[in-house]
Motif scaffolding. Sequence first.
Motif, PDB file in Angstrom:
ATOM      1  N   TRP A   1       0.843  -1.192   0.000  1.00 33.71           N
ATOM      2  CA  TRP A   1       0.000   0.000   0.000  1.00 33.71           C
ATOM      3  C   TRP A   1       0.875   1.237   0.000  1.00 33.71           C
ATOM      4  N   PHE A   2       0.241   2.379  -0.299  1.00 35.24           N
ATOM      5  CA  PHE A   2       0.988   3.626  -0.455  1.00 35.24           C
ATOM      6  C   PHE A   2       0.021   4.795  -0.296  1.00 35.24           C
ATOM      7  N   ASP A   3       0.566   5.988  -0.404  1.00 35.63           N
ATOM      8  CA  ASP A   3      -0.234   7.211  -0.290  1.00 35.63           C
ATOM      9  C   ASP A   3      -0.803   7.543  -1.665  1.00 35.63           C
ATOM     10  N   GLY A   4      -2.069   7.206  -1.875  1.00 37.83           N
ATOM     11  CA  GLY A   4      -2.688   7.426  -3.170  1.00 37.83           C
ATOM     12  C   GLY A   4      -2.821   8.898  -3.528  1.00 37.83           C
ATOM     13  N   TYR A   5      -3.167   9.709  -2.551  1.00 42.54           N
ATOM     14  CA  TYR A   5      -3.261  11.147  -2.785  1.00 42.54           C
ATOM     15  C   TYR A   5      -1.889  11.708  -3.150  1.00 42.54           C
ATOM     16  N   GLY A   6      -0.858  11.198  -2.498  1.00 41.91           N
ATOM     17  CA  GLY A   6       0.500  11.635  -2.805  1.00 41.91           C
ATOM     18  C   GLY A   6       0.906  11.283  -4.225  1.00 41.91           C
ATOM     19  N   LEU A   7       0.514  10.087  -4.702  1.00 44.30           N
ATOM     20  CA  LEU A   7       0.831   9.700  -6.068  1.00 44.30           C
ATOM     21  C   LEU A   7       0.096  10.597  -7.058  1.00 44.30           C
ATOM     22  N   MET A   8      -1.177  10.843  -6.802  1.00 46.75           N
ATOM     23  CA  MET A   8      -1.948  11.707  -7.691  1.00 46.75           C
ATOM     24  C   MET A   8      -1.307  13.092  -7.793  1.00 46.75           C
ATOM     25  N   GLN A   9      -0.960  13.668  -6.655  1.00 43.65           N
ATOM     26  CA  GLN A   9      -0.369  15.006  -6.667  1.00 43.65           C
ATOM     27  C   GLN A   9       1.004  15.002  -7.328  1.00 43.65           C
ATOM     28  N   ALA A  10       1.731  13.911  -7.193  1.00 41.59           N
ATOM     29  CA  ALA A  10       3.051  13.832  -7.838  1.00 41.59           C
ATOM     30  C   ALA A  10       2.909  13.838  -9.351  1.00 41.59           C
ATOM     31  N   PHE A  11       1.953  13.058  -9.884  1.00 39.66           N
ATOM     32  CA  PHE A  11       1.683  13.082 -11.321  1.00 39.66           C
ATOM     33  C   PHE A  11       1.252  14.482 -11.757  1.00 39.66           C
ATOM     34  N   ARG A  12       0.370  15.085 -10.982  1.00 38.67           N
ATOM     35  CA  ARG A  12      -0.174  16.397 -11.345  1.00 38.67           C
ATOM     36  C   ARG A  12       0.924  17.467 -11.357  1.00 38.67           C
ATOM     37  N   ARG A  13       1.722  17.499 -10.305  1.00 40.90           N
ATOM     38  CA  ARG A  13       2.787  18.506 -10.236  1.00 40.90           C
ATOM     39  C   ARG A  13       3.801  18.319 -11.365  1.00 40.90           C
ATOM     40  N   LYS A  14       4.135  17.067 -11.655  1.00 37.29           N
ATOM     41  CA  LYS A  14       5.108  16.822 -12.722  1.00 37.29           C
ATOM     42  C   LYS A  14       4.534  17.231 -14.074  1.00 37.29           C
ATOM     43  N   ALA A  15       3.276  16.896 -14.325  1.00 37.57           N
ATOM     44  CA  ALA A  15       2.653  17.289 -15.591  1.00 37.57           C
ATOM     45  C   ALA A  15       2.647  18.799 -15.745  1.00 37.57           C
ATOM     46  N   ARG A  16       2.306  19.499 -14.684  1.00 34.20           N
ATOM     47  CA  ARG A  16       2.278  20.963 -14.749  1.00 34.20           C
ATOM     48  C   ARG A  16       3.681  21.530 -14.950  1.00 34.20           C
ATOM     49  N   SER A  17       4.679  20.905 -14.331  1.00 34.98           N
ATOM     50  CA  SER A  17       6.053  21.381 -14.508  1.00 34.98           C
ATOM     51  C   SER A  17       6.528  21.206 -15.946  1.00 34.98           C
ATOM     52  N   LEU A  18       5.882  20.272 -16.670  1.00 40.49           N
ATOM     53  CA  LEU A  18       6.216  20.031 -18.073  1.00 40.49           C
ATOM     54  C   LEU A  18       5.344  20.849 -19.010  1.00 40.49           C
ATOM     55  N   GLY A  19       4.556  21.766 -18.441  1.00 38.99           N
ATOM     56  CA  GLY A  19       3.800  22.703 -19.263  1.00 38.99           C
ATOM     57  C   GLY A  19       2.350  22.376 -19.499  1.00 38.99           C
ATOM     58  N   VAL A  20       1.807  21.382 -18.800  1.00 37.47           N
ATOM     59  CA  VAL A  20       0.402  21.016 -18.991  1.00 37.47           C
ATOM     60  C   VAL A  20      -0.480  21.898 -18.113  1.00 37.47           C
ATOM     61  N   PRO A  21      -1.401  22.681 -18.698  1.00 34.11           N
ATOM     62  CA  PRO A  21      -2.309  23.490 -17.882  1.00 34.11           C
ATOM     63  C   PRO A  21      -3.486  22.656 -17.372  1.00 34.11           C
ATOM     64  N   TYR A  22      -3.956  22.998 -16.196  1.00 35.00           N
ATOM     65  CA  TYR A  22      -5.151  22.385 -15.605  1.00 35.00           C
ATOM     66  C   TYR A  22      -6.244  23.447 -15.548  1.00 35.00           C
ATOM     67  N   LYS A  23      -7.365  23.172 -16.196  1.00 38.14           N
ATOM     68  CA  LYS A  23      -8.477  24.117 -16.215  1.00 38.14           C
ATOM     69  C   LYS A  23      -9.527  23.649 -15.225  1.00 38.14           C
ATOM     70  N   ASN A  24      -9.806  24.480 -14.220  1.00 37.76           N
ATOM     71  CA  ASN A  24     -10.746  24.132 -13.152  1.00 37.76           C
ATOM     72  C   ASN A  24     -12.180  24.451 -13.603  1.00 37.76           C
ATOM     73  N   GLN A  25     -12.728  23.545 -14.427  1.00 38.59           N
ATOM     74  CA  GLN A  25     -14.070  23.704 -14.968  1.00 38.59           C
ATOM     75  C   GLN A  25     -14.712  22.327 -15.114  1.00 38.59           C
ATOM     76  N   ALA A  26     -16.033  22.310 -15.129  1.00 38.23           N
ATOM     77  CA  ALA A  26     -16.769  21.096 -15.472  1.00 38.23           C
ATOM     78  C   ALA A  26     -17.143  21.144 -16.945  1.00 38.23           C
ATOM     79  N   VAL A  27     -17.261  19.991 -17.555  1.00 34.14           N
ATOM     80  CA  VAL A  27     -17.694  19.893 -18.948  1.00 34.14           C
ATOM     81  C   VAL A  27     -19.217  19.790 -18.983  1.00 34.14           C
TER      82      VAL A  27
END
Length: 391
Positions: A156-182
């Motif tokens: 087992w592991f910290d699932g929230y930590g893994l999610m945030q690690a993916f998110r932070r890395k993606a953003r550091s590589l230039g991926v924008p996150y738009k806080n909207q619903a479709v």
Amino acid sequence: MAREHVDVAIIGGAVMGSSIAYHLAAHDGFDGRVMVIEKDTSYQRCASALSAASIRQQFSAPINIEISLHGIQFLRAIGEHLSIDGEVPQIDLNEGGYLFLANDKTRTILEQNHRLQTQLGADIAFLDRPALQEKFPWLNTEDLVAGCHGLSGEGWFDGYGLMQAFRRKARSLGVPYKNQAVTRLQRREDGWHIELTSGEIVLADKVVNAAGASGGATLCAQVGLDLPVHCKKRMIFTFECRDRIEGLPLLIDPTGAYVRPEGSQFICGSAPFEDPDCTDFEVDHTFFEDFLWPTLANRIPKFEAIKAGAAWAGHYDMNLFDHNAFIGPVSGLDGFYLALGFSGHGLQQSPAVGRGLSEHIVGGRYETLDLGPLGLDRFYDNQPLREVNVV
């Protein structure tokens, strides 16, 4: 009305969407623009934050075993993949193993699964009843005949930590996150039109539906896909025990109840007896008192004296067709990809699925691991990929 064009729009920015975004942004053969659309960037109620967050190779379908074999390698080397400026994400990986227990009715299944798992390279030990009793002296084995214990690669592991690690890395590589619903998704001649709650339009060449239980099936319906992916509630309960339980893995009782350590406490849960579609987050404490506690106290007698703690509920995007995810492109919908219906396996499968979908989006095929067995065609052909070890 404002319009923005991207090469790939990923709808859903939790662990799956963020893994896909990272793998695309890091892909040597891709120089396009990726956008992640996530309606709740607080992530308070996403499955990635509320899950029991575990990884195992003890599946019965080869593709699931192979996906998790890659997953554990990724988690072990997370610093090589997701570090930013030398800062390594902390996910507290604990390879404590799974312990699947079998009675007379389920021993044959356990033996068959064990043979397949070890053939594919998983480090799983098959234990008969005397071996179980010797290795886990606190275990009541009276009605058991065997068990399988993951010696390494499971835990087992910290699932929230893994999610945030993916998110932070993606953003550091230039991926924008738009806080909207479709609010609306349509395929037109010039691409995919994604209308947001703000009224903005995102025009995308390709769309990945990774919206999970909170909207994945709804988005599919908007493009004419009627898939059996339903929102199901799962509850997790915590408790303390005055006696130490040395070497407790993530134990799966033949009843389906599970328990594992969580620091100095324990967490437990099980699928409910009745499992209706559900969107609330209410916790039914009688389920713990009437079923979980007596079941676990029977299996581990030291659990007769415990103190109940906090409890919470989260949602699975449950695929009622065969309890496996729908992954990959959709025939007849050019540029539309699915990463949906993970049925509780999303966290552990996110590294391999992110890698695989990035390969397919860029090159039109899977390269390192063929995720084709999890494609949507099996649903149209009525050929379910049966997974015996559903937890």
